[in-house]
Design an enzyme around this catalytic site. Structure first.
Site, PDB file in Angstrom:
ATOM      1  N   ASP A  40      44.751  -2.246  72.183  1.00 61.47           N
ATOM      2  CA  ASP A  40      44.374  -1.326  71.109  1.00 61.47           C
ATOM      3  C   ASP A  40      44.067  -2.144  69.861  1.00 61.47           C
ATOM      4  O   ASP A  40      44.604  -3.242  69.688  1.00 61.47           O
ATOM      5  CB  ASP A  40      45.483  -0.307  70.807  1.00 61.47           C
ATOM      6  CG  ASP A  40      44.927   0.940  70.108  1.00 61.47           C
ATOM      7  OD1 ASP A  40      44.762   1.964  70.783  1.00 61.47           O
ATOM      8  OD2 ASP A  40      44.647   0.889  68.885  1.00 61.47           O
ATOM      9  N   ASP A  66      40.089  -5.996  68.779  1.00 57.69           N
ATOM     10  CA  ASP A  66      38.966  -5.108  68.478  1.00 57.69           C
ATOM     11  C   ASP A  66      37.866  -5.352  69.516  1.00 57.69           C
ATOM     12  O   ASP A  66      37.354  -6.471  69.619  1.00 57.69           O
ATOM     13  CB  ASP A  66      38.463  -5.449  67.062  1.00 57.69           C
ATOM     14  CG  ASP A  66      37.334  -4.546  66.610  1.00 57.69           C
ATOM     15  OD1 ASP A  66      36.747  -3.824  67.445  1.00 57.69           O
ATOM     16  OD2 ASP A  66      37.033  -4.586  65.401  1.00 57.69           O
ATOM     17  N   ASN A  93      37.746   2.433  77.482  1.00 55.59           N
ATOM     18  CA  ASN A  93      38.156   3.728  76.937  1.00 55.59           C
ATOM     19  C   ASN A  93      38.025   3.797  75.412  1.00 55.59           C
ATOM     20  O   ASN A  93      37.818   4.880  74.869  1.00 55.59           O
ATOM     21  CB  ASN A  93      39.605   4.013  77.354  1.00 55.59           C
ATOM     22  CG  ASN A  93      40.202   5.162  76.566  1.00 55.59           C
ATOM     23  OD1 ASN A  93      39.946   6.324  76.883  1.00 55.59           O
ATOM     24  ND2 ASN A  93      40.960   4.870  75.522  1.00 55.59           N
ATOM     25  N   TYR A 166      26.848   9.029  67.825  1.00 57.81           N
ATOM     26  CA  TYR A 166      27.845   8.974  68.920  1.00 57.81           C
ATOM     27  C   TYR A 166      27.190   9.406  70.235  1.00 57.81           C
ATOM     28  O   TYR A 166      27.372   8.751  71.263  1.00 57.81           O
ATOM     29  CB  TYR A 166      28.990   9.912  68.552  1.00 57.81           C
ATOM     30  CG  TYR A 166      30.107  10.076  69.556  1.00 57.81           C
ATOM     31  CD1 TYR A 166      30.963   9.032  69.875  1.00 57.81           C
ATOM     32  CD2 TYR A 166      30.350  11.322  70.157  1.00 57.81           C
ATOM     33  CE1 TYR A 166      32.021   9.214  70.764  1.00 57.81           C
ATOM     34  CE2 TYR A 166      31.395  11.511  71.029  1.00 57.81           C
ATOM     35  CZ  TYR A 166      32.233  10.454  71.341  1.00 57.81           C
ATOM     36  OH  TYR A 166      33.280  10.637  72.211  1.00 57.81           O
ATOM     37  N   LYS A 170      27.055   6.871  73.449  1.00 54.43           N
ATOM     38  CA  LYS A 170      27.671   7.206  74.738  1.00 54.43           C
ATOM     39  C   LYS A 170      26.607   7.274  75.847  1.00 54.43           C
ATOM     40  O   LYS A 170      26.854   6.839  76.978  1.00 54.43           O
ATOM     41  CB  LYS A 170      28.415   8.534  74.642  1.00 54.43           C
ATOM     42  CG  LYS A 170      29.702   8.478  73.812  1.00 54.43           C
ATOM     43  CD  LYS A 170      30.729   7.525  74.394  1.00 54.43           C
ATOM     44  CE  LYS A 170      32.152   7.788  73.895  1.00 54.43           C
ATOM     45  NZ  LYS A 170      33.096   6.748  74.303  1.00 54.43           N
TER      46      LYS A 170
HETATM   47  N1  LIG Z   1      39.507  13.396  72.923  1.00 54.53           N
HETATM   48  C1  LIG Z   1      38.334  13.961  73.127  1.00 54.53           C
HETATM   49  O1  LIG Z   1      38.153  15.162  72.926  1.00 54.53           O
HETATM   50  C2  LIG Z   1      37.180  13.163  73.657  1.00 54.53           C
HETATM   51  C3  LIG Z   1      36.003  13.837  74.009  1.00 54.53           C
HETATM   52  C4  LIG Z   1      34.950  13.105  74.516  1.00 54.53           C
HETATM   53  C5  LIG Z   1      35.055  11.735  74.687  1.00 54.53           C
HETATM   54  N2  LIG Z   1      36.208  11.104  74.317  1.00 54.53           N
HETATM   55  C6  LIG Z   1      36.278   9.652  74.517  1.00 54.53           C
HETATM   56  O2  LIG Z   1      37.484   9.355  75.179  1.00 54.53           O
HETATM   57  C7  LIG Z   1      37.957   8.070  74.777  1.00 54.53           C
HETATM   58  C8  LIG Z   1      39.398   8.184  74.316  1.00 54.53           C
HETATM   59  O3  LIG Z   1      39.450   9.129  73.268  1.00 54.53           O
HETATM   60  P1  LIG Z   1      40.816   9.626  72.615  1.00 54.53           P
HETATM   61  O4  LIG Z   1      40.526  10.958  72.022  1.00 54.53           O
HETATM   62  O5  LIG Z   1      41.926   9.436  73.554  1.00 54.53           O
HETATM   63  O6  LIG Z   1      40.915   8.563  71.423  1.00 54.53           O
HETATM   64  P2  LIG Z   1      41.973   8.335  70.254  1.00 54.53           P
HETATM   65  O7  LIG Z   1      41.139   8.202  69.035  1.00 54.53           O
HETATM   66  O8  LIG Z   1      43.093   9.314  70.273  1.00 54.53           O
HETATM   67  O9  LIG Z   1      42.556   6.916  70.665  1.00 54.53           O
HETATM   68  C9  LIG Z   1      41.679   5.842  70.792  1.00 54.53           C
HETATM   69  C10 LIG Z   1      42.409   4.546  70.554  1.00 54.53           C
HETATM   70  O10 LIG Z   1      41.401   3.532  70.608  1.00 54.53           O
HETATM   71  C11 LIG Z   1      41.640   2.594  69.597  1.00 54.53           C
HETATM   72  N3  LIG Z   1      40.379   1.963  69.204  1.00 54.53           N
HETATM   73  C12 LIG Z   1      39.367   2.528  68.502  1.00 54.53           C
HETATM   74  N4  LIG Z   1      38.406   1.639  68.280  1.00 54.53           N
HETATM   75  C13 LIG Z   1      38.812   0.476  68.851  1.00 54.53           C
HETATM   76  C14 LIG Z   1      38.262  -0.806  68.936  1.00 54.53           C
HETATM   77  N5  LIG Z   1      37.093  -1.105  68.323  1.00 54.53           N
HETATM   78  N6  LIG Z   1      38.930  -1.766  69.621  1.00 54.53           N
HETATM   79  C15 LIG Z   1      40.124  -1.486  70.214  1.00 54.53           C
HETATM   80  N7  LIG Z   1      40.709  -0.284  70.124  1.00 54.53           N
HETATM   81  C16 LIG Z   1      40.067   0.687  69.464  1.00 54.53           C
HETATM   82  C17 LIG Z   1      42.251   3.383  68.449  1.00 54.53           C
HETATM   83  O11 LIG Z   1      43.034   2.551  67.611  1.00 54.53           O
HETATM   84  C18 LIG Z   1      43.075   4.443  69.191  1.00 54.53           C
HETATM   85  O12 LIG Z   1      44.430   4.064  69.322  1.00 54.53           O
HETATM   86  C19 LIG Z   1      36.978   7.593  73.710  1.00 54.53           C
HETATM   87  O13 LIG Z   1      36.000   6.760  74.302  1.00 54.53           O
HETATM   88  C20 LIG Z   1      36.321   8.869  73.218  1.00 54.53           C
HETATM   89  O14 LIG Z   1      35.037   8.648  72.679  1.00 54.53           O
HETATM   90  C21 LIG Z   1      37.272  11.780  73.805  1.00 54.53           C
END
Ligand SMILES: NC(=O)c1ccc[n+]([C@@H]2O[C@H](COP(=O)([O-])OP(=O)(O)OC[C@H]3O[C@@H](n4cnc5c(N)ncnc54)[C@H](O)[C@@H]3O)[C@@H](O)[C@H]2O)c1
Length: 262
Positions: A40, A66, A93, A166, A170
């Site tokens: 993370d 990162d 992810n 976004y 994606k």
């Molecule tokens: N939650 C949703 O509704 C949803 C919907 C569609 C797609 N997604 C996708 O699912 C995935 C997970 O989403 P989530 O909602 O669990 O995310 P979240 O934001 O709750 O958690 C994501 C984690 O990724 C870490 N992160 C962000 N950028 C980073 C980077 N550059 N390097 C390393 N770590 C990084 C953040 O610190 C965070 O802890 C993402 O790819 C998101 O785009 C989520």
């Protein structure tokens, strides 16, 4: 019958796994016997999930880093290889608006924004995927086995008016995955995407904790509930397993029926 979807002897790297979907993927893979590298941007989040896995008797390493930093990602992959073993399974992810922003905050229309505003979306959701894949695939090619699973969004499949860049990032990750699948298939490596609808995670809490917004949102969903992190994590586990060896280049929606794949 042997138990399905076991990952014993495999090493998994899950990016952005300090919370939300990534955390659940890390826990699920660990429960199936994998050694898990939990990455993370925020090191304390990564450490805490790794600790959760170790407390349950699994093998895990928490790594701050990162995904948009190519050299950092390369170093991280080397550390994982030394401490846990070479990476067999990569779960891309990390996403949303990058580490420092709320993806659900009201945004100006695309035509009023510029490269500076686009950068975090493209950086984490597209370049991050390229960076980690570039760093892990050579080892998979060498060993003749690998799984790459990338988390995208239905925004990338059908488009979202308030998440235009976004959506593009994606969709780019999905197109990249299709090309990658063709390039690496003969090396025993598969590459697939899982495309999410709204899943209850800390990252999108602004939207998913507002009862009126949720009610309005769910009118468009066949299954009238928000997703939970286990919904995508279970499919990701399957795609990451040995049982999914004839599935590659695909994008699977996990979205309560918001859109259908044909
Ligand atoms: N939650 C949703 O509704 C949803 C919907 C569609 C797609 N997604 C996708 O699912 C995935 C997970 O989403 P989530 O909602 O669990 O995310 P979240 O934001 O709750 O958690 C994501 C984690 O990724 C870490 N992160 C962000 N950028 C980073 C980077 N550059 N390097 C390393 N770590 C990084 C953040 O610190 C965070 O802890 C993402 O790819 C998101 O785009 C989520």
């Amino acid at each position: 019958m042997a138990e399905l979807f076991r990952l014993d002897g495999r090493t998994v790297l899950v990016t952005g796994a300090g919370q939300g979907v990534g955390r659940q993927v890390a826990l699920t893979c660990a429960a199936q016997g994998a050694a898990v590298a939990v990455n993370d941007y925020y090191r304390d989040r990564a450490e805490s999930v790794a600790e959760e896995i170790r407390a349950a008797g699994g093998r895990a390493l928490g790594l701050g880093g990162d995904v948009t930093d190519f050299d950092g990602v390369t170093r991280l992959v080397d550390t994982v290889a030394q401490d846990l073993g070479p990476i067999d399974i990569l779960v891309n992810n990390a996403g949303n608006a990058g580490p420092a922003q709320d993806p659900m905050r009201p945004a100006p229309p695309f035509w009023e924004t510029g490269p500076k505003e686009w950068e975090p979306w493209l950086g984490t959701n597209l370049y991050g995927v390229l960076n980690t894949t570039r760093a892990t695939v050579p080892g998979m090619v060498e060993r003749g086995y690998g799984r790459v699973v990338t988390v995208i969004s239905d925004a990338g499949r059908v488009g979202e008016p308030h998440l235009v860049v976004y959506s593009g990032a994606k969709a780019g990750a999905a197109g990249f995955t299709r090309g990658l699948a063709k390039a690496v298939g003969r090396h025993g490596i598969t590459a697939n995407c899982v495309s999410l609808g709204p899943v209850r995670t800390p990252g999108v809490a602004t939207a998913t904790e507002d009862a009126d917004q949720v009610k309005a949102m769910l009118r468009n969903y066949v299954v009238r509930r928000l997703g939970e992190p286990a919904d995508p994590a279970n499919l990701i586990l399957f795609l990451a397993s040995g049982e999914a060896s004839w599935i590659t280049g695909q994008t699977y929606p996990v979205n309560g029926g918001y859109s259908f794949a044909v």
